[in-house]
Design a protein around this motif. Sequence first.
Motif: not given
Lengths: 225, 226
Positions: A92-111
Amino acid sequence: MADGGEVKLLGFWGSPYALRVIWALKLKQVPYDYLEEDLPNNKSSLLLQYNPVHKKVPVLVHHGKPIAESLVILEYIDETWKQSPLLPQDPSERARARFWAKFADEKCMPAMKAVFCSEGEEQQKAVLEARETLKTLESGLEGKLFFGGETINFADVATGYIGFWARIVEEITGTSLIDAESMPSLDAWSKRFLELPIIKECMPPWDKLIELNSGFLKMYLASLK
Amino acid sequence: MANPKEVELLGLWVSPFVRRVEWALKLKGIAYDYIEEDILNKSPLLLRLNPVHQKVPVLVHGGRVVSESLLILEYIDETWKQSPLLPRDPYDRAMARFWASVAEGKVLENAWIALNSEGEEKERAVQLATEALGHIEGVIKGKAFFGGEGIGYLDLAIGWVSHWLPVWDEVGSMKIFDPAKFPTTVAWAGRFVEHPVIKEKLPPRDKMVVYFRDKRSRIMASKSHV
């Protein structure tokens, strides 16, 4: 140290995605040959051969086999070279780390790109949206020093580029994205991460990054006319 | 095997992302409680468990919460070791993840845009989705499934193509899922939907057509008010 065999990395000095692969290789002390691509207009035939789907850097080549997509590459690096693990052990910690990696790429960077590519009222709106995404990214830190807790993990290596990319956009557009008052935790994390010796020594020179991205912006605005 | 109450899945009947997770749980023989969400009226539970995206699927396992369907697949694979979804070899794993990201980012995203737009925007999206599917056509290479003899991670990731894409083609009056262009993928799709675990969890086609037709109308109407 695992015998990884021959490792090549096709990259571009101005690419944050290539940079995070370099960070991972350096953190694990994996030797590699670096091949600089002349982007954006002069992609090598090697790049087109190794990454026909996206035609982008970074591409990692190990034992002659290419891997594209920087997050996929990070996972491969972590599974192949076991020293200094990037992902935690717990699923579940691995899932959390991957979640934030995905979030940065898919939400922060395009914004942030939207801020970069707009003007006037549209830009003001884009700034508000970008700040929202950054505030959410901050929540992932949960008040800790790094996403990994006391030390960095996969999420820090994957999202660390957001810290300096935001400053590039801020400087070129004269806007404020990571604000120390409203995002103290994110602001401190971004500075702390970029000060880590291995991270810092790989950073391209700041003025060159500003020059490169100002150039991209000029080209983009010219293409609209 | 997990106690039924230990694993919960918040889902939506028509979502291909939720179905992926159910297929994975079923393939591994994991019992779970399913909670249907009304997406137009999100429950406090969903908002609490997934505050960032407020979307399904969300997996809850012994108090741990995981969202984002492909990440849930990895979590499931790491937690329950029987019937592995991802291959063992790191390079093969990288290839599975790479092609899943192509299917998601280039086929699905563009097919969705194509479904819910018209004119030039639609044409371009159809073109991009078709191009990407062309790359995927070569990946299965004479095997029964992307995972080899049996279904694996990549089959589950691309699985929506077999049952949702034909519906989207019908509702959107387009033809991305073309047997003439993609015989290998279409043949795989036929095998995939016939697999007992997969078949059991496919939403009814006629209801899907109604759902996506209605959704398309609403999206197109909101665009014209811009």
